[in-house]
Design an enzyme around this catalytic site. Structure first.
Site, PDB file in Angstrom:
ATOM      1  N   LYS A   1       0.367   5.185   8.127  1.00  0.00           N
ATOM      2  CA  LYS A   1       0.978   5.505   6.823  1.00  0.00           C
ATOM      3  C   LYS A   1      -0.103   5.637   5.760  1.00  0.00           C
ATOM      4  O   LYS A   1      -0.137   6.607   4.994  1.00  0.00           O
ATOM      5  CB  LYS A   1       1.965   4.376   6.472  1.00  0.00           C
ATOM      6  CG  LYS A   1       2.537   4.363   5.072  1.00  0.00           C
ATOM      7  CD  LYS A   1       1.992   3.256   4.167  1.00  0.00           C
ATOM      8  CE  LYS A   1       2.054   1.851   4.665  1.00  0.00           C
ATOM      9  NZ  LYS A   1       1.395   0.869   3.826  1.00  0.00           N
TER      10      LYS A   1
ATOM     11  N   THR B   1       0.870  -1.176   0.000  1.00  0.00           N
ATOM     12  CA  THR B   1       0.000   0.000   0.000  1.00  0.00           C
ATOM     13  C   THR B   1       0.905   1.223   0.000  1.00  0.00           C
ATOM     14  O   THR B   1       1.652   1.441   0.950  1.00  0.00           O
ATOM     15  CB  THR B   1      -0.910   0.033   1.239  1.00  0.00           C
ATOM     16  OG1 THR B   1      -1.650  -1.183   1.291  1.00  0.00           O
ATOM     17  CG2 THR B   1      -1.852   1.216   1.179  1.00  0.00           C
TER      18      THR B   1
ATOM     19  N   LYS C   1      -7.157   1.752  -3.284  1.00  0.00           N
ATOM     20  CA  LYS C   1      -6.798   1.309  -1.932  1.00  0.00           C
ATOM     21  C   LYS C   1      -6.989   2.447  -0.930  1.00  0.00           C
ATOM     22  O   LYS C   1      -7.379   2.231   0.216  1.00  0.00           O
ATOM     23  CB  LYS C   1      -5.351   0.801  -1.927  1.00  0.00           C
ATOM     24  CG  LYS C   1      -4.813   0.398  -0.570  1.00  0.00           C
ATOM     25  CD  LYS C   1      -5.439  -0.866   0.012  1.00  0.00           C
ATOM     26  CE  LYS C   1      -4.901  -1.144   1.409  1.00  0.00           C
ATOM     27  NZ  LYS C   1      -5.397  -2.343   2.026  1.00  0.00           N
TER      28      LYS C   1
HETATM   29  P1  NAP Z   1       5.410  -6.583   7.404  1.00  0.00           P
HETATM   30  O1  NAP Z   1       5.054  -7.824   8.131  1.00  0.00           O
HETATM   31  O2  NAP Z   1       6.180  -5.515   8.114  1.00  0.00           O
HETATM   32  O3  NAP Z   1       6.197  -7.004   6.078  1.00  0.00           O
HETATM   33  C1  NAP Z   1       6.946  -6.133   5.294  1.00  0.00           C
HETATM   34  C2  NAP Z   1       8.071  -6.918   4.648  1.00  0.00           C
HETATM   35  O4  NAP Z   1       8.809  -6.078   3.777  1.00  0.00           O
HETATM   36  C3  NAP Z   1       9.060  -7.463   5.666  1.00  0.00           C
HETATM   37  O5  NAP Z   1       9.401  -8.774   5.287  1.00  0.00           O
HETATM   38  C4  NAP Z   1      10.236  -6.513   5.554  1.00  0.00           C
HETATM   39  O6  NAP Z   1      11.488  -7.104   5.825  1.00  0.00           O
HETATM   40  C5  NAP Z   1      10.186  -6.131   4.099  1.00  0.00           C
HETATM   41  N1  NAP Z   1      10.775  -4.802   3.886  1.00  0.00           N
HETATM   42  C6  NAP Z   1      10.369  -3.647   4.442  1.00  0.00           C
HETATM   43  N2  NAP Z   1      11.129  -2.636   4.022  1.00  0.00           N
HETATM   44  C7  NAP Z   1      12.036  -3.159   3.183  1.00  0.00           C
HETATM   45  C8  NAP Z   1      13.096  -2.600   2.440  1.00  0.00           C
HETATM   46  N3  NAP Z   1      13.358  -1.295   2.471  1.00  0.00           N
HETATM   47  N4  NAP Z   1      13.840  -3.422   1.700  1.00  0.00           N
HETATM   48  C9  NAP Z   1      13.575  -4.743   1.669  1.00  0.00           C
HETATM   49  N5  NAP Z   1      12.577  -5.328   2.347  1.00  0.00           N
HETATM   50  C10 NAP Z   1      11.817  -4.547   3.099  1.00  0.00           C
HETATM   51  O7  NAP Z   1       4.102  -5.878   6.832  1.00  0.00           O
HETATM   52  P2  NAP Z   1       2.782  -6.549   6.185  1.00  0.00           P
HETATM   53  O8  NAP Z   1       1.704  -6.570   7.214  1.00  0.00           O
HETATM   54  O9  NAP Z   1       3.123  -7.773   5.448  1.00  0.00           O
HETATM   55  O10 NAP Z   1       2.372  -5.370   5.174  1.00  0.00           O
HETATM   56  C11 NAP Z   1       3.076  -5.168   3.953  1.00  0.00           C
HETATM   57  C12 NAP Z   1       2.348  -4.090   3.134  1.00  0.00           C
HETATM   58  O11 NAP Z   1       1.024  -4.519   2.849  1.00  0.00           O
HETATM   59  C13 NAP Z   1       2.215  -2.734   3.843  1.00  0.00           C
HETATM   60  O12 NAP Z   1       2.313  -1.695   2.910  1.00  0.00           O
HETATM   61  C14 NAP Z   1       0.808  -2.791   4.419  1.00  0.00           C
HETATM   62  O13 NAP Z   1       0.270  -1.504   4.606  1.00  0.00           O
HETATM   63  C15 NAP Z   1       0.083  -3.592   3.341  1.00  0.00           C
HETATM   64  N6  NAP Z   1      -1.106  -4.333   3.791  1.00  0.00           N
HETATM   65  C16 NAP Z   1      -1.085  -5.039   4.954  1.00  0.00           C
HETATM   66  C17 NAP Z   1      -2.225  -5.745   5.345  1.00  0.00           C
HETATM   67  C18 NAP Z   1      -2.264  -6.532   6.639  1.00  0.00           C
HETATM   68  O14 NAP Z   1      -3.380  -6.851   7.113  1.00  0.00           O
HETATM   69  N7  NAP Z   1      -1.147  -6.899   7.242  1.00  0.00           N
HETATM   70  C19 NAP Z   1      -3.375  -5.723   4.549  1.00  0.00           C
HETATM   71  C20 NAP Z   1      -3.350  -5.016   3.346  1.00  0.00           C
HETATM   72  C21 NAP Z   1      -2.212  -4.331   2.978  1.00  0.00           C
HETATM   73  P3  NAP Z   1      11.918  -7.539   7.316  1.00  0.00           P
HETATM   74  O15 NAP Z   1      11.413  -8.940   7.453  1.00  0.00           O
HETATM   75  O16 NAP Z   1      13.403  -7.433   7.335  1.00  0.00           O
HETATM   76  O17 NAP Z   1      11.251  -6.572   8.259  1.00  0.00           O
END
Ligand code: NAP
Length: 292
Positions: free
Chosen positions: A245, A102, A177
């Protein structure tokens, strides 16, 4: 390029709450999967199942036909896509790059334009449906970019989601979104207030949820996050830091469009209070704490 299991190499960047499940579905479906995660150990179980771990985004991009990313913040998307070691400098001409983070609609348009100069087809394809939607491969996926490329990528998206809709040119997925997050934001406040009211009135919140979750007030949030509130389970799910965010992007975008969003502004101010209390790594349902 035609997308076919076994033949098409998919490179997946970001194995967090969402990405780990989504990448797992692609592997189970029979695609050759290369993965990159900043914290490499999060790929361990996928590697055991046959995924190839890449040490750098650049290596993954060079080897993949379709690149999928779902990282955290717009700044993370920039880090992954731009610069000499990023996706756009290293992906093969003709490859498809799908950012499912997102993120900011303006950044999606910028990546699309920069990708075009390198003959890399960029789609913005954020998702809704939460951690459960990712686990169950039932995500709603909203897509911006070229329709021809959307049609090509559809078989891959269908492995991760159930409701996949082409919304228009570059950035249209991210704008959709934002509309989704605006709808959810005020709804989260309403849900927490309703459950706090039920509890204050001496009712059993679970029994109340049995009624209001099935009536006109029913929503994904109420039915999936309501039970977590009742159990006082604050685990993410969806991180408060990511929701803030999203609301900041939506508020800035609304301002540019000359739109007033009092519901969104209220939700954002309440979630900022949560972050000030140091709770930004809780799940979004933890907002109920402000009403206790
Ligand atoms: P998350 O668990 O924090 O996963 C993010 C992943 O991206 C982690 O594996 C992280 O690595 C990696 N990452 C972050 N910054 C990076 C960088 N600069 N370079 C390389 N890798 C990087 O978050 P999530 O819940 O999966 O959410 C991911 C995205 O989807 C977000 O934008 C969120 O807003 C969106 N989203 C989430 C949900 C939900 O319910 N969770 C639903 C819809 C949309 P590390 O393992 O090293 O931290």
């Amino acid at each position: 390029m035609e997308i076919a299991k076994k033949k098409t190499i998919i490179g997946f960047i970001g194995l967090g709450v969402m990405g780990h499940s989504m990448a797992g579905h692609l592997l189970e479906a029979g695609f050759a999967l290369h993965v990159y995660n900043r914290t490499a150990s999060k790929a361990d179980d996928l590697v055991k199942k046959g995924a190839v771990l890449e040490a750098r985004v650049a290596d993954l991009a060079q080897k993949s036909d379709v690149i999928i990313s779902i990282v955290g913040f717009p700044g993370d998307v920039e880090q992954v896509y731009l610069g000499s070691l990023g996706v756009l400098e290293n992906a093969k001409p003709g490859s498809i790059a799908i950012d499912m983070t997102t993120s900011d609609p303006a950044l999606a348009i910028d990546l699309y334009d920069k990708g075009r100069q390198k003959k890399i087809h960029v789609l913005d394809a954020p998702v809704s449906g939460g951690d459960l939607g990712a686990k169950n491969a039932s995500l709603s996926i909203m897509v911006g970019g070229d329709k021809k490329i959307f049609d090509k990528a559809l078989p891959v998206l269908e492995i991760m989601g159930k409701n996949i809709v082409y919304q228009g040119g570059a950035g249209a997925g991210q704008h959709t979104k934002m509309a989704n997050q605006i709808a959810i934001a005020a709804g989260m406040v309403a849900m927490c207030e309703a459950l706090a009211y039920a509890s204050r009135a001496g009712l059993d919140p679970e029994t109340v949820l049995g009624s209001i979750g099935q009536g006109a007030a029913g929503s994904w949030s109420l039915n999936n996050l309501g039970p977590r509130i009742i159990q006082k389970n604050d685990k993410p799910g969806f991180f408060i830091k990511h929701f803030i965010k999203d609301m900041k992007i939506a508020a800035a975008s609304s301002k540019r469009l000359g739109l007033e969003t009092p519901g969104l502004d209220l939700a954002l101010s309440l979630y900022r209070k949560m972050a000030e209390k140091g709770l930004e790594n809780d799940g979004t349902q933890a907002l109920y704490k402000l009403f206790e």
